[in-house]
Design a protein around this motif. Structure first.
Motif, PDB file in Angstrom:
ATOM      1  N   GLU A  15       0.961  -1.206   0.091  1.00  0.00           N
ATOM      2  CA  GLU A  15       0.026   0.052  -0.088  1.00  0.00           C
ATOM      3  C   GLU A  15       0.910   1.296  -0.053  1.00  0.00           C
ATOM      4  O   GLU A  15       0.379   2.174  -0.217  1.00  0.00           O
ATOM      5  N   GLU A  16       2.189   0.991   0.353  1.00  0.00           N
ATOM      6  CA  GLU A  16       2.866   2.290   0.105  1.00  0.00           C
ATOM      7  C   GLU A  16       3.560   2.619  -1.001  1.00  0.00           C
ATOM      8  O   GLU A  16       4.285   3.452  -1.081  1.00  0.00           O
ATOM      9  N   LEU A  17       2.944   2.031  -2.090  1.00  0.00           N
ATOM     10  CA  LEU A  17       3.559   2.478  -3.323  1.00  0.00           C
ATOM     11  C   LEU A  17       2.791   3.795  -3.749  1.00  0.00           C
ATOM     12  O   LEU A  17       1.639   4.032  -3.435  1.00  0.00           O
ATOM     13  N   VAL A  18       3.405   4.647  -4.540  1.00  0.00           N
ATOM     14  CA  VAL A  18       3.062   5.974  -4.964  1.00  0.00           C
ATOM     15  C   VAL A  18       2.813   5.769  -6.408  1.00  0.00           C
ATOM     16  O   VAL A  18       3.585   5.377  -7.330  1.00  0.00           O
ATOM     17  N   GLU A  19       1.707   6.369  -6.707  1.00  0.00           N
ATOM     18  CA  GLU A  19       1.283   6.141  -8.250  1.00  0.00           C
ATOM     19  C   GLU A  19       1.109   7.674  -8.633  1.00  0.00           C
ATOM     20  O   GLU A  19       0.496   8.572  -8.238  1.00  0.00           O
ATOM     21  N   LYS A  20       1.414   7.623  -9.969  1.00  0.00           N
ATOM     22  CA  LYS A  20       1.516   9.021 -10.928  1.00  0.00           C
ATOM     23  C   LYS A  20       1.033   8.803 -12.214  1.00  0.00           C
ATOM     24  O   LYS A  20       1.229   7.854 -12.859  1.00  0.00           O
ATOM     25  N   LEU A  21      -0.213   9.301 -12.314  1.00  0.00           N
ATOM     26  CA  LEU A  21      -0.717   9.391 -13.659  1.00  0.00           C
ATOM     27  C   LEU A  21      -0.100  10.531 -14.378  1.00  0.00           C
ATOM     28  O   LEU A  21       0.034  11.546 -14.375  1.00  0.00           O
ATOM     29  N   VAL A  22       0.574   9.705 -15.657  1.00  0.00           N
ATOM     30  CA  VAL A  22       1.414  10.608 -16.516  1.00  0.00           C
ATOM     31  C   VAL A  22       0.526  11.074 -17.691  1.00  0.00           C
ATOM     32  O   VAL A  22       0.939  12.159 -17.989  1.00  0.00           O
ATOM     33  N   PHE A  23      -0.170  10.521 -18.408  1.00  0.00           N
ATOM     34  CA  PHE A  23      -0.775  10.651 -19.561  1.00  0.00           C
ATOM     35  C   PHE A  23      -2.064  10.057 -19.788  1.00  0.00           C
ATOM     36  O   PHE A  23      -2.068   8.818 -19.505  1.00  0.00           O
ATOM     37  N   VAL A  24      -3.290  10.717 -20.249  1.00  0.00           N
ATOM     38  CA  VAL A  24      -4.378  10.041 -20.776  1.00  0.00           C
ATOM     39  C   VAL A  24      -4.617  10.581 -22.066  1.00  0.00           C
ATOM     40  O   VAL A  24      -4.550  11.742 -22.428  1.00  0.00           O
ATOM     41  N   THR A 110      19.950  20.443  -5.368  1.00  0.00           N
ATOM     42  CA  THR A 110      19.750  20.670  -6.788  1.00  0.00           C
ATOM     43  C   THR A 110      18.374  20.619  -6.965  1.00  0.00           C
ATOM     44  O   THR A 110      17.693  21.487  -7.590  1.00  0.00           O
ATOM     45  N   GLY A 111      17.715  19.345  -6.551  1.00  0.00           N
ATOM     46  CA  GLY A 111      16.352  19.228  -6.684  1.00  0.00           C
ATOM     47  C   GLY A 111      16.066  18.436  -8.208  1.00  0.00           C
ATOM     48  O   GLY A 111      17.003  18.063  -8.793  1.00  0.00           O
ATOM     49  N   VAL A 112      14.859  18.197  -8.479  1.00  0.00           N
ATOM     50  CA  VAL A 112      14.620  17.390  -9.631  1.00  0.00           C
ATOM     51  C   VAL A 112      14.281  18.471 -10.971  1.00  0.00           C
ATOM     52  O   VAL A 112      13.355  19.170 -10.743  1.00  0.00           O
ATOM     53  N   ILE A 113      15.400  18.340 -11.767  1.00  0.00           N
ATOM     54  CA  ILE A 113      15.305  19.354 -12.971  1.00  0.00           C
ATOM     55  C   ILE A 113      14.877  18.454 -14.198  1.00  0.00           C
ATOM     56  O   ILE A 113      15.795  17.876 -14.647  1.00  0.00           O
ATOM     57  N   ALA A 114      13.781  18.152 -14.509  1.00  0.00           N
ATOM     58  CA  ALA A 114      13.245  17.456 -15.502  1.00  0.00           C
ATOM     59  C   ALA A 114      11.927  17.690 -15.886  1.00  0.00           C
ATOM     60  O   ALA A 114      11.259  18.370 -15.032  1.00  0.00           O
ATOM     61  N   GLY A 115      11.429  17.481 -17.048  1.00  0.00           N
ATOM     62  CA  GLY A 115      10.292  18.009 -17.534  1.00  0.00           C
ATOM     63  C   GLY A 115       9.287  16.780 -17.705  1.00  0.00           C
ATOM     64  O   GLY A 115       9.750  15.676 -17.902  1.00  0.00           O
ATOM     65  N   GLY A 116       7.882  16.970 -17.621  1.00  0.00           N
ATOM     66  CA  GLY A 116       6.974  16.176 -17.933  1.00  0.00           C
ATOM     67  C   GLY A 116       6.970  14.677 -17.424  1.00  0.00           C
ATOM     68  O   GLY A 116       7.167  14.537 -16.232  1.00  0.00           O
ATOM     69  N   ARG A 119       9.801  13.708 -14.745  1.00  0.00           N
ATOM     70  CA  ARG A 119       9.783  14.021 -13.613  1.00  0.00           C
ATOM     71  C   ARG A 119       9.218  13.130 -12.820  1.00  0.00           C
ATOM     72  O   ARG A 119       9.103  13.115 -11.407  1.00  0.00           O
ATOM     73  N   ALA A 120       7.755  12.710 -13.352  1.00  0.00           N
ATOM     74  CA  ALA A 120       6.979  11.752 -12.382  1.00  0.00           C
ATOM     75  C   ALA A 120       7.641  10.411 -12.115  1.00  0.00           C
ATOM     76  O   ALA A 120       7.572   9.892 -11.110  1.00  0.00           O
ATOM     77  N   VAL A 121       8.663   9.910 -13.122  1.00  0.00           N
ATOM     78  CA  VAL A 121       9.319   8.933 -12.993  1.00  0.00           C
ATOM     79  C   VAL A 121      10.317   9.062 -11.576  1.00  0.00           C
ATOM     80  O   VAL A 121      10.434   8.261 -10.569  1.00  0.00           O
ATOM     81  N   TYR A 141       5.127   8.091 -23.827  1.00  0.00           N
ATOM     82  CA  TYR A 141       5.444   6.566 -23.961  1.00  0.00           C
ATOM     83  C   TYR A 141       6.974   6.246 -24.139  1.00  0.00           C
ATOM     84  O   TYR A 141       7.721   5.658 -23.310  1.00  0.00           O
ATOM     85  N   ASN A 142       7.529   7.161 -25.281  1.00  0.00           N
ATOM     86  CA  ASN A 142       8.898   6.861 -25.676  1.00  0.00           C
ATOM     87  C   ASN A 142      10.012   7.287 -24.652  1.00  0.00           C
ATOM     88  O   ASN A 142      11.031   6.696 -24.251  1.00  0.00           O
ATOM     89  N   MET A 143       9.278   8.538 -24.071  1.00  0.00           N
ATOM     90  CA  MET A 143      10.374   8.980 -23.153  1.00  0.00           C
ATOM     91  C   MET A 143      10.510   8.359 -21.745  1.00  0.00           C
ATOM     92  O   MET A 143      11.765   8.280 -21.075  1.00  0.00           O
ATOM     93  N   ILE A 144       9.220   7.702 -21.434  1.00  0.00           N
ATOM     94  CA  ILE A 144       9.257   6.828 -20.161  1.00  0.00           C
ATOM     95  C   ILE A 144      10.245   5.638 -20.428  1.00  0.00           C
ATOM     96  O   ILE A 144      11.092   5.259 -19.672  1.00  0.00           O
ATOM     97  N   LYS A 145       9.974   5.283 -21.774  1.00  0.00           N
ATOM     98  CA  LYS A 145      10.815   3.905 -21.819  1.00  0.00           C
ATOM     99  C   LYS A 145      12.237   4.153 -22.187  1.00  0.00           C
ATOM    100  O   LYS A 145      13.189   3.321 -21.579  1.00  0.00           O
ATOM    101  N   ALA A 146      12.499   4.969 -22.696  1.00  0.00           N
ATOM    102  CA  ALA A 146      14.013   5.728 -22.652  1.00  0.00           C
ATOM    103  C   ALA A 146      14.491   6.176 -21.410  1.00  0.00           C
ATOM    104  O   ALA A 146      15.691   5.697 -21.010  1.00  0.00           O
ATOM    105  N   THR A 147      13.751   6.495 -20.439  1.00  0.00           N
ATOM    106  CA  THR A 147      14.186   6.577 -19.104  1.00  0.00           C
ATOM    107  C   THR A 147      14.492   5.289 -18.448  1.00  0.00           C
ATOM    108  O   THR A 147      15.497   5.385 -17.573  1.00  0.00           O
ATOM    109  N   PHE A 148      13.553   4.696 -18.609  1.00  0.00           N
ATOM    110  CA  PHE A 148      13.876   3.156 -17.847  1.00  0.00           C
ATOM    111  C   PHE A 148      14.818   2.437 -18.396  1.00  0.00           C
ATOM    112  O   PHE A 148      15.578   1.829 -17.760  1.00  0.00           O
TER     113      PHE A 148
END
Length: 188
Positions: A15-24, A110-116, A119-121, A141-148
């Motif tokens: 239950e302690e997992l954090v969920e972020k909706l990235v795109f609909v 520094t913080g999180v300097i990332a866009g879209g 940043r959620a990731v 989709y491609n940005m998240i997969k490239a980040t992973f």
């Protein structure tokens, strides 16, 4: 009795997992009787301690699509090594399709300097200091997969030491010594 407590604790940990909706995305399919609308959702899930996953789901309603995407993200979770629990071990690039991302470790504060989507990731991963840049496609989709792809290719000093058959101290101290040598050359 101890088993029932363990099961209860495991349920709490999930239950302690954090969920972020990235795109609909609203998708329309044209059929004989008219248009059929459906929704596609992209979700990132993490425990803010180095475990993260992403998933996508499609359904006739947005909440159903989000539930499907969340379930897929929980199934596909991976562990990412973090330095001091706050940043990446080294700079890295990742590529998926036309999407390319550059991730750089950063000093504390520094913080999180990332866009879209990136940043959620980083927010659900638990990274507090990072600089990231997206080059190429801005498709989420491609940005998240490239980040992973980039995150999964990170090597911690422990992993490098295991591959080389050395101690972690040898590798870390060597990195510090080379940076000191560079500083001495610049001063001279």
């Amino acid at each position: 009795m101890a088993q029932s407590l363990d099961r209860h604790n495991k349920a709490e940990k999930k239950e302690e997992l954090v969920e972020k909706l990235v795109f609909v995305n609203r998708v329309a399919k044209t059929v004989k009787g008219g248009r059929t609308m459906s929704f596609a959702a992209l979700v990132v899930v993490g425990d803010q301690k180095g475990r993260i996953g992403f998933g996508s789901g499609k359904a006739a309603e947005v909440p159903e699509a989000i539930v499907k995407a969340t379930n897929e993200a929980k199934k596909n979770m991976v562990r990412i090594p973090l330095r001091e629990g706050r940043t990446l071990h080294h700079d890295i690039t990742g590529r998926f399709g036309a999407g390319k991302v550059v991730l750089r470790s950063a000093p504390a504060g520094t913080g999180v300097i990332a866009g879209g989507p990136m940043r959620a990731v980083f927010e659900v991963l638990g990274v507090q200091d990072v600089v990231a840049k997206s080059l190429g496609s801005n498709n989420p989709y491609n940005m998240i997969k490239a980040t992973f792809v980039a995150l999964q290719s990170i090597n911690s000093p422990r992993m490098v030491a295991a591959k080389r058959g050395k101690k972690v101290g040898d590798i870390v101290s060597r990195r510090e010594n080379t940076s000191n040598v560079k500083m001495e050359k610049e001063e001279a």
